[in-house]
Design a protein around this motif. Sequence first.
Motif, PDB file in Angstrom:
ATOM      1  N   SER A  47      -6.120 -38.895  73.632  1.00 31.01           N
ATOM      2  CA  SER A  47      -6.797 -37.617  73.867  1.00 31.01           C
ATOM      3  C   SER A  47      -6.128 -36.495  73.081  1.00 31.01           C
ATOM      4  O   SER A  47      -6.803 -35.629  72.512  1.00 31.01           O
ATOM      5  CB  SER A  47      -6.794 -37.284  75.362  1.00 31.01           C
ATOM      6  N   LEU A  48      -4.802 -36.510  73.023  1.00 37.01           N
ATOM      7  CA  LEU A  48      -4.082 -35.489  72.250  1.00 37.01           C
ATOM      8  C   LEU A  48      -4.383 -35.623  70.763  1.00 37.01           C
ATOM      9  O   LEU A  48      -4.590 -34.623  70.061  1.00 37.01           O
ATOM     10  CB  LEU A  48      -2.574 -35.623  72.497  1.00 37.01           C
ATOM     11  N   GLU A  49      -4.401 -36.856  70.281  1.00 43.17           N
ATOM     12  CA  GLU A  49      -4.715 -37.084  68.863  1.00 43.17           C
ATOM     13  C   GLU A  49      -6.146 -36.654  68.545  1.00 43.17           C
ATOM     14  O   GLU A  49      -6.404 -36.055  67.483  1.00 43.17           O
ATOM     15  CB  GLU A  49      -4.511 -38.559  68.523  1.00 43.17           C
ATOM     16  N   LEU A  54      -9.999 -32.986  66.104  1.00 47.63           N
ATOM     17  CA  LEU A  54     -11.169 -32.106  66.221  1.00 47.63           C
ATOM     18  C   LEU A  54     -10.829 -30.681  65.815  1.00 47.63           C
ATOM     19  O   LEU A  54     -11.658 -29.981  65.214  1.00 47.63           O
ATOM     20  CB  LEU A  54     -11.700 -32.131  67.652  1.00 47.63           C
ATOM     21  N   SER A  55      -9.612 -30.260  66.141  1.00 50.41           N
ATOM     22  CA  SER A  55      -9.205 -28.899  65.764  1.00 50.41           C
ATOM     23  C   SER A  55      -9.201 -28.741  64.249  1.00 50.41           C
ATOM     24  O   SER A  55      -9.590 -27.692  63.712  1.00 50.41           O
ATOM     25  CB  SER A  55      -7.806 -28.598  66.325  1.00 50.41           C
ATOM     26  N   LYS A  56      -8.756 -29.769  63.531  1.00 53.39           N
ATOM     27  CA  LYS A  56      -8.793 -29.721  62.065  1.00 53.39           C
ATOM     28  C   LYS A  56     -10.232 -29.676  61.556  1.00 53.39           C
ATOM     29  O   LYS A  56     -10.554 -28.957  60.601  1.00 53.39           O
ATOM     30  CB  LYS A  56      -8.078 -30.945  61.492  1.00 53.39           C
ATOM     31  N   ALA A  75     -16.674 -27.074  71.563  1.00 56.24           N
ATOM     32  CA  ALA A  75     -17.044 -27.494  72.917  1.00 56.24           C
ATOM     33  C   ALA A  75     -16.344 -28.795  73.289  1.00 56.24           C
ATOM     34  O   ALA A  75     -15.862 -28.968  74.429  1.00 56.24           O
ATOM     35  CB  ALA A  75     -18.564 -27.663  73.017  1.00 56.24           C
ATOM     36  N   ASP A  76     -16.276 -29.720  72.305  1.00 61.77           N
ATOM     37  CA  ASP A  76     -15.585 -30.995  72.558  1.00 61.77           C
ATOM     38  C   ASP A  76     -14.105 -30.763  72.827  1.00 61.77           C
ATOM     39  O   ASP A  76     -13.508 -31.400  73.711  1.00 61.77           O
ATOM     40  CB  ASP A  76     -15.755 -31.924  71.348  1.00 61.77           C
ATOM     41  N   VAL A  77     -13.466 -29.840  72.057  1.00 62.10           N
ATOM     42  CA  VAL A  77     -12.049 -29.526  72.257  1.00 62.10           C
ATOM     43  C   VAL A  77     -11.832 -28.897  73.629  1.00 62.10           C
ATOM     44  O   VAL A  77     -10.853 -29.188  74.313  1.00 62.10           O
ATOM     45  CB  VAL A  77     -11.534 -28.598  71.140  1.00 62.10           C
ATOM     46  N   ALA A  78     -12.755 -28.037  74.042  1.00 59.86           N
ATOM     47  CA  ALA A  78     -12.645 -27.389  75.346  1.00 59.86           C
ATOM     48  C   ALA A  78     -12.662 -28.415  76.477  1.00 59.86           C
ATOM     49  O   ALA A  78     -11.911 -28.302  77.462  1.00 59.86           O
ATOM     50  CB  ALA A  78     -13.768 -26.375  75.530  1.00 59.86           C
ATOM     51  N   LYS A  79     -13.522 -29.454  76.332  1.00 62.51           N
ATOM     52  CA  LYS A  79     -13.577 -30.502  77.336  1.00 62.51           C
ATOM     53  C   LYS A  79     -12.246 -31.269  77.398  1.00 62.51           C
ATOM     54  O   LYS A  79     -11.737 -31.594  78.475  1.00 62.51           O
ATOM     55  CB  LYS A  79     -14.723 -31.466  77.032  1.00 62.51           C
ATOM     56  N   LEU A  80     -11.702 -31.538  76.206  1.00 62.16           N
ATOM     57  CA  LEU A  80     -10.428 -32.258  76.164  1.00 62.16           C
ATOM     58  C   LEU A  80      -9.301 -31.438  76.791  1.00 62.16           C
ATOM     59  O   LEU A  80      -8.406 -31.973  77.451  1.00 62.16           O
ATOM     60  CB  LEU A  80     -10.071 -32.617  74.724  1.00 62.16           C
ATOM     61  N   LYS A  81      -9.332 -30.124  76.582  1.00 62.84           N
ATOM     62  CA  LYS A  81      -8.312 -29.257  77.157  1.00 62.84           C
ATOM     63  C   LYS A  81      -8.359 -29.270  78.683  1.00 62.84           C
ATOM     64  O   LYS A  81      -7.348 -29.027  79.347  1.00 62.84           O
ATOM     65  CB  LYS A  81      -8.464 -27.833  76.636  1.00 62.84           C
ATOM     66  N   GLU A  82      -9.553 -29.541  79.224  1.00 62.58           N
ATOM     67  CA  GLU A  82      -9.674 -29.662  80.675  1.00 62.58           C
ATOM     68  C   GLU A  82      -9.158 -31.020  81.163  1.00 62.58           C
ATOM     69  O   GLU A  82      -8.553 -31.124  82.236  1.00 62.58           O
ATOM     70  CB  GLU A  82     -11.138 -29.496  81.094  1.00 62.58           C
ATOM     71  N   VAL A  83      -9.395 -32.054  80.350  1.00 62.16           N
ATOM     72  CA  VAL A  83      -9.043 -33.415  80.746  1.00 62.16           C
ATOM     73  C   VAL A  83      -7.547 -33.694  80.578  1.00 62.16           C
ATOM     74  O   VAL A  83      -6.924 -34.368  81.405  1.00 62.16           O
ATOM     75  CB  VAL A  83      -9.867 -34.439  79.923  1.00 62.16           C
TER      76      VAL A  83
END
Length: 424
Positions: A47-49, A54-56, A75-83
């Motif tokens: 998930s971190l990778e 995605l940020s890149k 939006a995908d990064v925001a979901k990961l930040k929650e998870v």
Amino acid sequence: MHDIRFIRETPELFDKGLASRGLEPLAQSIISLDDRRKTAITTLQNSLEKRNSLSKEIGQAKAAKDEARAQQLMADVAKLKEVIPQLEAEERQIQQELDELLSAIPNTPGADTPVGKDEADNVERHYFGTPREIDDPKQHFELGEAMGLMDFEAAAKLSGSRFVVLRGQLARLERALGQFMLDLHTTEHGYTEVNPPILVRDEAMYGTAQLPKFRDDQFAVSNGLWLVPTAEVPLTNLVRESLLSEEELPLRVTALTPCFRAEAGAAGRDTRGMLRQHQFMKCELVSITTPEQSAEEHERMLSCAEAVLKKLDIPYRVMTLCTGDMGFASMKTYDIEAWVPGQKTYREISSCSVCGDFQARRMNARYRPSEGKNPRFVHTLNGSGIAVGRALIAVMENYQNSDGSVTIPTALVPYMGGLTKIGG
């Protein structure tokens, strides 16, 4: 603490060791929990990778002026930040469960430790001396109270049961015993004298395995500190979080300290006299060695403790403890039991244990081999050299005279200012 790799590679051998201590198999439960931990770590890392990737891509999409793509990626990064925080919490929780499980499991016995259920299965190793013929032998508290130098009532007023006040020549005799032991171990046995703190933190008690399992047997004080149940705790923890050189080993240290035990598991035992006290003096021996040295060092430590009783000319026997009677952190233990005429039996006066790398893993105590290989965990050993209060009991009962006096053993006369007898 146990090596999870050892458990994974030899689960049957690990469970066999536990079975010899009367415990149920645990290898598969530990491995399953460790599998969950590994899965949680992998999921978190993925998930971190993915978040970083995605940020890149967001930067690339913005550079290409593809706003729709950038918004979707954000939006995908925001979901990961929650998870991710949830995954981190899950990984920490599983790691805590694994640590708690491993920390509650005793050391696995050595291959040469006799298997048995309790003290009845301990094995006699050897004897020293012949018990003296004493007509109507008195117990130490009968002798001490008759002298007016051993006062349990005064101690009870001050502190409650399982304490004693020693006075006059008897107090000096106890002090003499402790000083004699320290001098013997430092001048003849190569131990370095240490005067350690007798208040220690949780981490120190955990390192030598008094915590968490034996919390109720300890005395806690304010500010998160504990009174030491034995100088083994501060002496062994001198090497915690250290990387020693092989040339420094074996490291041998000794200390004479007050010790404090709540004796929660000994209610109703030895309530008379000084055999089982909440506060007592003890001369402790600790050795830090390489794995290759530890078995030989164990024999050496035993001989050092025996030397105390030999010089005092106290009859004793040495017992090899069975798996069911052995201490939590030990893989092999010798008990020295002194003859006490008042009870007409042998009573423990010293335990000498080799712990392998069990404590070292809890303390992260390592050494670097001289050949430059990767660091390895040290082996730790500890032994009573010996319990001063119990030595006082042995001296009083073995050297008692018919008139109620006690002859001073020759080895202690210089420490008593030339006095050769007390009481009577």
